[in-house]
Design a protein around this motif. Structure first.
Motif, mmCIF file in Angstrom:
data_model
loop_
_atom_site.group_PDB
_atom_site.id
_atom_site.type_symbol
_atom_site.label_atom_id
_atom_site.label_comp_id
_atom_site.label_asym_id
_atom_site.label_seq_id
_atom_site.Cartn_x
_atom_site.Cartn_y
_atom_site.Cartn_z
ATOM 1 N N GLU A 131 0.830 -1.204 0.000
ATOM 2 C CA GLU A 131 0.000 0.000 0.000
ATOM 3 C C GLU A 131 0.863 1.251 0.000
ATOM 4 O O GLU A 131 0.559 2.232 -0.682
ATOM 5 N N LEU A 132 1.955 1.221 0.763
ATOM 6 C CA LEU A 132 2.889 2.349 0.759
ATOM 7 C C LEU A 132 3.514 2.521 -0.626
ATOM 8 O O LEU A 132 3.754 3.648 -1.079
ATOM 9 N N TRP A 133 3.807 1.406 -1.279
ATOM 10 C CA TRP A 133 4.362 1.435 -2.634
ATOM 11 C C TRP A 133 3.361 2.087 -3.583
ATOM 12 O O TRP A 133 3.719 2.940 -4.401
ATOM 13 N N THR A 134 2.104 1.686 -3.483
ATOM 14 C CA THR A 134 1.057 2.239 -4.345
ATOM 15 C C THR A 134 0.914 3.739 -4.133
ATOM 16 O O THR A 134 0.692 4.502 -5.083
ATOM 17 N N LYS A 135 1.071 4.178 -2.870
ATOM 18 C CA LYS A 135 0.957 5.602 -2.553
ATOM 19 C C LYS A 135 2.258 6.355 -2.797
ATOM 20 O O LYS A 135 2.345 7.553 -2.526
ATOM 21 N N LYS A 136 3.277 5.623 -3.293
ATOM 22 C CA LYS A 136 4.597 6.198 -3.573
ATOM 23 C C LYS A 136 5.277 6.756 -2.329
ATOM 24 O O LYS A 136 6.098 7.671 -2.389
ATOM 25 N N LYS A 137 4.931 6.189 -1.170
ATOM 26 C CA LYS A 137 5.650 6.503 0.061
ATOM 27 C C LYS A 137 7.020 5.835 0.050
ATOM 28 O O LYS A 137 7.957 6.295 0.702
ATOM 29 N N ILE A 138 7.103 4.685 -0.623
ATOM 30 C CA ILE A 138 8.387 4.028 -0.839
ATOM 31 C C ILE A 138 8.545 3.773 -2.331
ATOM 32 O O ILE A 138 7.558 3.575 -3.043
ATOM 33 N N GLU A 139 9.795 3.783 -2.792
ATOM 34 C CA GLU A 139 10.096 3.598 -4.208
ATOM 35 C C GLU A 139 11.329 2.714 -4.337
ATOM 36 O O GLU A 139 11.863 2.231 -3.337
ATOM 37 N N THR A 140 11.812 2.521 -5.554
ATOM 38 C CA THR A 140 12.949 1.624 -5.766
ATOM 39 C C THR A 140 14.207 2.106 -5.063
ATOM 40 O O THR A 140 15.067 1.305 -4.703
ATOM 41 N N GLU A 141 14.326 3.429 -4.846
ATOM 42 C CA GLU A 141 15.518 3.986 -4.201
ATOM 43 C C GLU A 141 15.426 3.945 -2.679
ATOM 44 O O GLU A 141 16.408 4.232 -1.990
ATOM 45 N N THR A 142 14.263 3.612 -2.132
ATOM 46 C CA THR A 142 14.064 3.626 -0.688
ATOM 47 C C THR A 142 14.888 2.540 -0.010
ATOM 48 O O THR A 142 14.969 1.403 -0.500
ATOM 49 N N TYR A 143 15.490 2.881 1.127
ATOM 50 C CA TYR A 143 16.255 1.904 1.903
ATOM 51 C C TYR A 143 15.326 1.182 2.868
ATOM 52 O O TYR A 143 14.541 1.805 3.583
ATOM 53 N N VAL A 144 15.430 -0.156 2.867
ATOM 54 C CA VAL A 144 14.563 -0.984 3.704
ATOM 55 C C VAL A 144 15.410 -1.988 4.483
ATOM 56 O O VAL A 144 16.560 -2.270 4.132
ATOM 57 N N TRP A 145 14.798 -2.515 5.520
ATOM 58 C CA TRP A 145 15.477 -3.507 6.353
ATOM 59 C C TRP A 145 14.457 -4.475 6.933
ATOM 60 O O TRP A 145 13.321 -4.103 7.237
ATOM 61 N N ALA A 146 14.861 -5.745 7.053
ATOM 62 C CA ALA A 146 14.047 -6.765 7.720
ATOM 63 C C ALA A 146 14.994 -7.696 8.466
ATOM 64 O O ALA A 146 16.206 -7.735 8.194
ATOM 65 N N ASP A 147 14.454 -8.429 9.412
ATOM 66 C CA ASP A 147 15.254 -9.346 10.210
ATOM 67 C C ASP A 147 16.032 -10.299 9.310
ATOM 68 O O ASP A 147 15.485 -10.887 8.384
ATOM 69 N N GLY A 148 17.326 -10.445 9.580
ATOM 70 C CA GLY A 148 18.178 -11.317 8.775
ATOM 71 C C GLY A 148 19.074 -10.566 7.818
ATOM 72 O O GLY A 148 20.037 -11.130 7.293
ATOM 73 N N MET A 149 18.754 -9.278 7.569
ATOM 74 C CA MET A 149 19.591 -8.467 6.696
ATOM 75 C C MET A 149 20.716 -7.835 7.505
ATOM 76 O O MET A 149 20.529 -7.455 8.653
ATOM 77 N N ASP A 150 21.898 -7.716 6.899
ATOM 78 C CA ASP A 150 23.039 -7.128 7.584
ATOM 79 C C ASP A 150 22.875 -5.624 7.755
ATOM 80 O O ASP A 150 23.385 -5.047 8.716
ATOM 81 N N ASP A 151 22.194 -4.994 6.823
ATOM 82 C CA ASP A 151 22.042 -3.550 6.882
ATOM 83 C C ASP A 151 20.921 -3.122 5.950
ATOM 84 O O ASP A 151 20.347 -3.936 5.224
ATOM 85 N N PHE A 152 20.599 -1.834 5.962
ATOM 86 C CA PHE A 152 19.600 -1.319 5.037
ATOM 87 C C PHE A 152 20.076 -1.501 3.598
ATOM 88 O O PHE A 152 21.257 -1.317 3.306
ATOM 89 N N GLN A 153 19.144 -1.825 2.716
ATOM 90 C CA GLN A 153 19.429 -1.908 1.291
ATOM 91 C C GLN A 153 18.289 -1.265 0.523
ATOM 92 O O GLN A 153 17.161 -1.198 1.015
ATOM 93 N N GLN A 154 18.592 -0.797 -0.679
ATOM 94 C CA GLN A 154 17.552 -0.202 -1.502
ATOM 95 C C GLN A 154 16.629 -1.280 -2.056
ATOM 96 O O GLN A 154 17.057 -2.403 -2.342
ATOM 97 N N VAL A 155 15.371 -0.915 -2.223
ATOM 98 C CA VAL A 155 14.383 -1.861 -2.746
ATOM 99 C C VAL A 155 14.856 -2.448 -4.076
ATOM 100 O O VAL A 155 14.693 -3.647 -4.329
ATOM 101 N N LYS A 156 15.454 -1.640 -4.920
ATOM 102 C CA LYS A 156 15.852 -2.112 -6.240
ATOM 103 C C LYS A 156 16.919 -3.201 -6.187
ATOM 104 O O LYS A 156 17.099 -3.942 -7.158
ATOM 105 N N SER A 157 17.626 -3.322 -5.056
ATOM 106 C CA SER A 157 18.664 -4.351 -4.936
ATOM 107 C C SER A 157 18.126 -5.650 -4.350
ATOM 108 O O SER A 157 18.852 -6.642 -4.279
ATOM 109 N N LEU A 158 16.870 -5.649 -3.937
ATOM 110 C CA LEU A 158 16.239 -6.835 -3.332
ATOM 111 C C LEU A 158 15.200 -7.362 -4.304
ATOM 112 O O LEU A 158 14.033 -6.956 -4.289
ATOM 113 N N ASN A 159 15.635 -8.271 -5.164
ATOM 114 C CA ASN A 159 14.777 -8.715 -6.260
ATOM 115 C C ASN A 159 13.456 -9.305 -5.786
ATOM 116 O O ASN A 159 12.396 -9.016 -6.345
ATOM 117 N N ALA A 160 13.512 -10.145 -4.760
ATOM 118 C CA ALA A 160 12.291 -10.802 -4.293
ATOM 119 C C ALA A 160 11.291 -9.778 -3.757
ATOM 120 O O ALA A 160 10.088 -9.857 -4.037
#
Length: 202
Positions: free
Chosen positions: A43-72
């Motif tokens: 929903e945030l993606w649809t509202k353009k609150k987050i985009e391909t350049e946005t940095y994201v993080w979830a449990d198990g990741m070493d650090d923040f990464q941009q959405v465009k680098s996380l294919n899944a």
């Protein structure tokens, strides 16, 4: 976890944080938002609150990464499954008062169960993200992962920690201005992330 981790969990099984730079707040421009279930992130993606350049993080990741680098994750956001029930995103819930029915792995219906019971079962892996649940206001059973307020409470803590005791789920609907911090904070040391950009602009 990196974009090439073949053994990584599916994005829909994780809770996500993202970084937003609020240029109007000169004293503290970098905002950490989350946690969000995948439905809320869509929903945030649809509202353009987050985009391909946005940095994201979830449990198990070493650090923040941009959405465009996380294919899944990028595929989950750009190609939402057709089976997603949009009604669940707007489901009004009082988690402490709600009673739940669930289907075990053999498809047998159990319940009604309260949140505390489901939390104990979650901790002992008797229910998980794939467990089908239903409560008042839901037309049919749906996986726990598709009911964001319930998923977050079971995965990260209790209703008390999320301050959901006497309120309906308007506090749980997607809001880009919301800031919730539970458990260990995501790392913030990645080079050239918004943390660094904000510092450089001061």
């Amino acid at each position: 976890m990196t974009a090439d981790d073949s053994g990584a969990l599916s994005p829909k099984d994780l809770l996500w944080y993202y970084i937003e730079v609020d240029h109007a707040d000169e004293s503290d421009p970098v905002k950490q938002r989350g946690p969000f279930a995948i439905n809320e992130l869509r929903e945030l993606w649809t509202k353009k609150k987050i985009e391909t350049e946005t940095y994201v993080w979830a449990d198990g990741m070493d650090d923040f990464q941009q959405v465009k680098s996380l294919n899944a994750l990028r595929l989950e956001l750009t190609e939402p499954p057709s089976s997603l029930n949009p009604k669940l995103s707007n489901l009004k819930l009082n988690l402490k008062r709600a009673t739940w029915y669930y289907l075990d792995k053999k498809g047998t219906k159990h319940g009604p169960s309260i949140l505390d019971t489901l939390k104990i079962m979650w901790d002992f892996t008797e229910v998980d993200e794939d467990t089908m649940v239903r409560t008042e206001g839901m037309d049919e059973f749906a996986p726990i992962r598709d009911v964001p307020p319930l998923f977050k409470v079971l995965a990260m803590g209790t209703a008390d920690q999320l301050d959901l005791g006497d309120t309906d789920s308007e506090a749980d609907t997607v809001d880009g201005d919301r800031e919730i911090r539970l458990g260990p904070p995501p790392p913030s040391s990645a080079s050239e992330t918004p943390f660094d950009q904000a510092s450089a602009n001061k």
